[in-house]
Design a protein around this motif. Structure first.
Motif, PDB file in Angstrom:
ATOM      1  N   LYS A 172       0.820  -1.204   0.000  1.00  0.00           N
ATOM      2  CA  LYS A 172       0.000   0.000   0.000  1.00  0.00           C
ATOM      3  C   LYS A 172       0.862   1.266   0.000  1.00  0.00           C
ATOM      4  CE  LYS A 172      -3.843   2.273   2.352  1.00  0.00           C
ATOM      5  NZ  LYS A 172      -4.766   2.231   3.501  1.00  0.00           N
ATOM      6  N   ASP A 173       0.557   2.146  -0.938  1.00  0.00           N
ATOM      7  CA  ASP A 173       1.223   3.450  -1.085  1.00  0.00           C
ATOM      8  C   ASP A 173       2.723   3.345  -1.365  1.00  0.00           C
ATOM      9  OD1 ASP A 173      -1.220   4.732  -0.539  1.00  0.00           O
ATOM     10  OD2 ASP A 173      -0.837   4.693   1.622  1.00  0.00           O
ATOM     11  N   THR A 174       3.216   2.148  -1.659  1.00  0.00           N
ATOM     12  CA  THR A 174       4.656   1.970  -1.882  1.00  0.00           C
ATOM     13  C   THR A 174       4.971   1.269  -3.200  1.00  0.00           C
ATOM     14  OG1 THR A 174       5.069   1.888   0.501  1.00  0.00           O
ATOM     15  CG2 THR A 174       6.798   1.021  -0.942  1.00  0.00           C
ATOM     16  N   LEU A 175       4.312   0.155  -3.474  1.00  0.00           N
ATOM     17  CA  LEU A 175       4.628  -0.641  -4.654  1.00  0.00           C
ATOM     18  C   LEU A 175       3.349  -1.146  -5.296  1.00  0.00           C
ATOM     19  CD1 LEU A 175       6.755  -2.075  -6.455  1.00  0.00           C
ATOM     20  CD2 LEU A 175       6.641  -4.011  -4.844  1.00  0.00           C
ATOM     21  N   ALA A 176       3.269  -1.020  -6.604  1.00  0.00           N
ATOM     22  CA  ALA A 176       2.125  -1.505  -7.355  1.00  0.00           C
ATOM     23  C   ALA A 176       2.619  -2.177  -8.623  1.00  0.00           C
ATOM     24  CB  ALA A 176       1.175  -0.351  -7.689  1.00  0.00           C
ATOM     25  N   VAL A 177       1.705  -2.821  -9.331  1.00  0.00           N
ATOM     26  CA  VAL A 177       2.030  -3.438 -10.612  1.00  0.00           C
ATOM     27  C   VAL A 177       0.951  -3.056 -11.614  1.00  0.00           C
ATOM     28  CG1 VAL A 177       0.844  -5.598 -10.029  1.00  0.00           C
ATOM     29  CG2 VAL A 177       2.600  -5.579 -11.813  1.00  0.00           C
ATOM     30  N   SER A 178       1.391  -2.761 -12.808  1.00  0.00           N
ATOM     31  CA  SER A 178       0.475  -2.476 -13.912  1.00  0.00           C
ATOM     32  C   SER A 178       0.884  -3.337 -15.094  1.00  0.00           C
ATOM     33  CB  SER A 178       0.528  -0.991 -14.287  1.00  0.00           C
ATOM     34  OG  SER A 178      -0.329  -0.715 -15.387  1.00  0.00           O
ATOM     35  N   ALA A 179      -0.045  -4.115 -15.601  1.00  0.00           N
ATOM     36  CA  ALA A 179       0.250  -5.012 -16.711  1.00  0.00           C
ATOM     37  C   ALA A 179      -0.859  -4.908 -17.740  1.00  0.00           C
ATOM     38  CB  ALA A 179       0.393  -6.450 -16.228  1.00  0.00           C
ATOM     39  N   GLY A 180      -0.499  -5.112 -19.003  1.00  0.00           N
ATOM     40  CA  GLY A 180      -1.530  -4.974 -20.013  1.00  0.00           C
ATOM     41  C   GLY A 180      -1.167  -5.552 -21.356  1.00  0.00           C
ATOM     42  N   PHE A 181      -2.184  -5.577 -22.218  1.00  0.00           N
ATOM     43  CA  PHE A 181      -2.062  -6.043 -23.587  1.00  0.00           C
ATOM     44  C   PHE A 181      -2.842  -5.109 -24.484  1.00  0.00           C
ATOM     45  CE2 PHE A 181      -4.495  -8.175 -26.952  1.00  0.00           C
ATOM     46  CZ  PHE A 181      -3.473  -8.576 -27.791  1.00  0.00           C
ATOM     47  N   SER A 182      -2.282  -4.792 -25.641  1.00  0.00           N
ATOM     48  CA  SER A 182      -2.975  -3.947 -26.611  1.00  0.00           C
ATOM     49  C   SER A 182      -2.796  -4.511 -28.007  1.00  0.00           C
ATOM     50  CB  SER A 182      -2.441  -2.507 -26.574  1.00  0.00           C
ATOM     51  OG  SER A 182      -3.040  -1.723 -27.590  1.00  0.00           O
ATOM     52  N   ARG A 183      -3.892  -4.643 -28.714  1.00  0.00           N
ATOM     53  CA  ARG A 183      -3.821  -4.967 -30.147  1.00  0.00           C
ATOM     54  C   ARG A 183      -3.924  -3.646 -30.894  1.00  0.00           C
ATOM     55  NH1 ARG A 183      -5.756 -10.185 -33.123  1.00  0.00           N
ATOM     56  NH2 ARG A 183      -3.634 -10.594 -32.403  1.00  0.00           N
ATOM     57  N   MET A 184      -2.798  -3.192 -31.419  1.00  0.00           N
ATOM     58  CA  MET A 184      -2.732  -1.871 -32.026  1.00  0.00           C
ATOM     59  C   MET A 184      -3.098  -1.868 -33.508  1.00  0.00           C
ATOM     60  SD  MET A 184       0.521  -0.185 -30.128  1.00  0.00           S
ATOM     61  CE  MET A 184       0.330   0.315 -28.412  1.00  0.00           C
ATOM     62  N   ILE A 185      -2.779  -2.959 -34.194  1.00  0.00           N
ATOM     63  CA  ILE A 185      -3.131  -3.074 -35.607  1.00  0.00           C
ATOM     64  C   ILE A 185      -3.629  -4.496 -35.864  1.00  0.00           C
ATOM     65  CG2 ILE A 185      -2.332  -2.950 -38.002  1.00  0.00           C
ATOM     66  CD1 ILE A 185      -0.119  -1.094 -37.142  1.00  0.00           C
ATOM     67  N   ASP A 186      -4.719  -4.617 -36.585  1.00  0.00           N
ATOM     68  CA  ASP A 186      -5.166  -5.894 -37.159  1.00  0.00           C
ATOM     69  C   ASP A 186      -5.724  -5.553 -38.531  1.00  0.00           C
ATOM     70  OD1 ASP A 186      -6.006  -8.380 -37.816  1.00  0.00           O
ATOM     71  OD2 ASP A 186      -7.334  -8.668 -36.098  1.00  0.00           O
ATOM     72  N   THR A 187      -4.855  -5.549 -39.523  1.00  0.00           N
ATOM     73  CA  THR A 187      -5.177  -4.962 -40.821  1.00  0.00           C
ATOM     74  C   THR A 187      -6.358  -5.649 -41.497  1.00  0.00           C
ATOM     75  OG1 THR A 187      -2.877  -4.302 -41.127  1.00  0.00           O
ATOM     76  CG2 THR A 187      -4.240  -4.412 -43.099  1.00  0.00           C
ATOM     77  N   ASN A 188      -6.379  -6.982 -41.533  1.00  0.00           N
ATOM     78  CA  ASN A 188      -7.440  -7.696 -42.249  1.00  0.00           C
ATOM     79  C   ASN A 188      -8.588  -8.131 -41.348  1.00  0.00           C
ATOM     80  OD1 ASN A 188      -5.975  -7.537 -44.682  1.00  0.00           O
ATOM     81  ND2 ASN A 188      -4.778  -9.346 -44.140  1.00  0.00           N
ATOM     82  N   ARG A 189      -8.461  -7.887 -40.075  1.00  0.00           N
ATOM     83  CA  ARG A 189      -9.484  -8.268 -39.100  1.00  0.00           C
ATOM     84  C   ARG A 189      -9.787  -9.769 -39.163  1.00  0.00           C
ATOM     85  NH1 ARG A 189     -14.062  -3.687 -39.029  1.00  0.00           N
ATOM     86  NH2 ARG A 189     -14.157  -4.128 -41.260  1.00  0.00           N
TER      87      ARG A 189
END
Length: 483
Positions: free
Chosen positions: A170-187
């Motif tokens: 708490k108030d000292t250490l956290a984690v942020s994680a993620g995924f992003s699909r930025m391009i999918d040309t032909n879907r």
């Protein structure tokens, strides 16, 4: 008559659903509006257009084929609606209308519908804990210091992503994680029965650390880049790929790109504060030699916040540049879409409030620079100013850019004024003013001036000579309203 009966039933159904939603869900609305005029002389240091990609095959239109229109009036309206079920669950829908007077939506003579969705995400906390999940179209940035606006790799833009934020200590250490699909040309379906790699996916992890007088955010990101993704159409090709891969393509169907770095903020000596970012990135390292790209980027800033009437700031940065050859890859930090710049500088796409035609679009990668700013100047109540001077010089050897221009002519990959050689420099001054008419209504004026010295042997006599006919400058004035 039946037609009107059907419409009446539909209207009753919609109203009934709205009433039910209102009973079960709290709706909160916020937004902003901007109306402003911009006078901008000598765009791109020439008054002509830069090169632009025409399609994802790499066809392009060269620089210097169109002449600027120096005065435009822009209008933007954004509305954000939060549908809040309770403290743990909400959905955000953000819509936007943006155009220039005399064209499109905001013109009585041509009232086309041009409403764009720029945010659409679900946000919730897992039961009985503080782990927060955000899924959907959202504002996304890799970690960066606010002193420099945002990330030099990917900052301050919308992306379809899944992000998880969780406190560890708490108030000292956290984690942020993620995924992003930025391009999918032909879907869903590729164009033939042969499957191709047409996506750009990014995974990232950050560990924000907060101690007394010190903050740091170590972070890393990995992108998987398919060779058939629409990098040219998305505007990513200039920032992500090497010159060799633009010319000759990739051997691999997919290439990995990765970045590692950290932000630093030291406030232990408050009111003197220090900020820094250190980043290394590399990509396509298992491909052919000409396709590889890797490099460093470092920035540093300091400010004194002990005065009420102004905040003095100094800053600088350095990054690796091209070594003179396009056959051995690129020595610049790979980027996706940067949004970096200190002091509201006229050189960079950073924190300008009147965003369209607001800056010179220079790239800090492949350059070093120094600057100073007097921020938050306020001698009169409700009136504030910022004054910034910036000087930058390239770290790219002229040979690499010259060879690309010899092969392609004036092209979008290297752009005069955005990408600098070791023999070229830029300097700029901006003086910006805001007056708060009411608590949420402001009159804003942003001004900028920039001068550049460019090599005829690199860019050609026509573009370099045109840049010497007059410096670039702008004056923008408008109203901003937030609610």
């Amino acid at each position: 008559m039946k037609r009107y009966t059907v419409w009446a039933l539909l209207a009753a159904l919609v109203l009934g659903m709205a009433g039910f939603a209102q009973a079960a869900t709290e709706v909160k609305m916020t937004g902003d509006a901007r109306v402003y005029g911009v006078f901008f002389a000598n765009h791109n240091f020439t008054g002509w257009n830069t090169g632009s990609w025409d399609n994802n095959s790499g066809a392009y239109t060269g620089a210097g084929t169109q002449t600027e229109d120096r005065f435009q009036i822009w209008e933007r309206f954004r509305l954000r609606s939060d549908f809040v079920a309770n403290e743990a669950v909400k959905f955000r829908l953000g819509i936007k209308v943006e155009d220039t007077w005399g064209h499109g939506t905001l013109t009585a003579a041509n009232p086309q519908v041009a409403i764009a969705v720029y945010q659409a995400y679900l946000q919730f906390k897992l039961p009985d804990c503080d782990i927060e999940v955000t899924a959907g179209l959202q504002d996304l940035s890799l970690p960066a210091n606010a002193f420099f606006t945002d990330s030099v790799v990917f900052g301050g833009d919308r992306a379809a992503a899944l992000v998880v934020n969780a406190p560890l200590i708490k108030d000292t250490l956290a984690v942020s994680a993620g995924f992003s699909r930025m391009i999918d040309t032909n879907r869903t379906y590729d164009t033939t029965t042969t499957q191709v790699a047409d996506e750009l996916d990014m995974y990232f992890l950050a560990l924000p650390i907060t101690l007394d007088g010190f903050k740091a955010t170590p972070w890393g990101a990995v992108a998987v880049a398919g060779d058939k993704a629409g990098y040219f159409n998305a505007g990513f090709a200039d920032y992500l790929m090497s010159a060799g891969s633009v010319l000759y393509g990739w051997k691999n169907d997919q290439n990995a790109y990765w970045w590692a770095g950290s932000t630093f903020e030291v406030t232990a000596l408050d009111p003197v504060k220090f900020y820094a970012d250190v980043i290394f990135g590399a990509g396509a390292m298992s491909d052919r030699k000409y396709a590889k790209r890797q490099g460093w980027f470092i920035d540093f800033g300091a400010e004194y916040t002990g005065w009420d009437i102004l905040t003095p700031q100094v800053f600088g940065w350095w990054s690796t540049g091209e070594d003179g050859s396009i056959r051995n890859g690129s020595e610049r930090l790979p980027q996706i879409l940067p949004n970096w710049g200190p002091g509201n500088s006229f050189l960079f796409d950073d924190s300008q409030e009147l965003g369209k035609e607001s800056n010179m679009g220079a790239n800090p990668v492949g350059a070093w620079g120094l600057g100073a700013s007097l921020n938050n100047i306020s001698f009169i109540e409700k009136l504030s100013h910022i004054l910034t001077f910036t000087y930058m010089r390239g770290t790219n050897q002229p040979g690499a850019i010259r060879k690309m221009n010899v092969l392609l002519g004036s092209n979008p990959y290297y752009t005069m004024g955005r990408d600098l050689t070791t023999e070229e420099s830029l300097m700029a001054v901006n003086f910006d003013t805001k007056y708060m008419i009411y608590e949420n209504l402001a009159a804003v004026m942003e001004t900028g001036w920039a001068h550049g010295d460019f090599q005829s042997s690199v860019w050609g006599h026509r573009l370099a000579s045109k840049s010497r006919e007059g410096d670039a400058w702008k004056v923008a004035f408008g109203l901003t309203y937030k609610f």
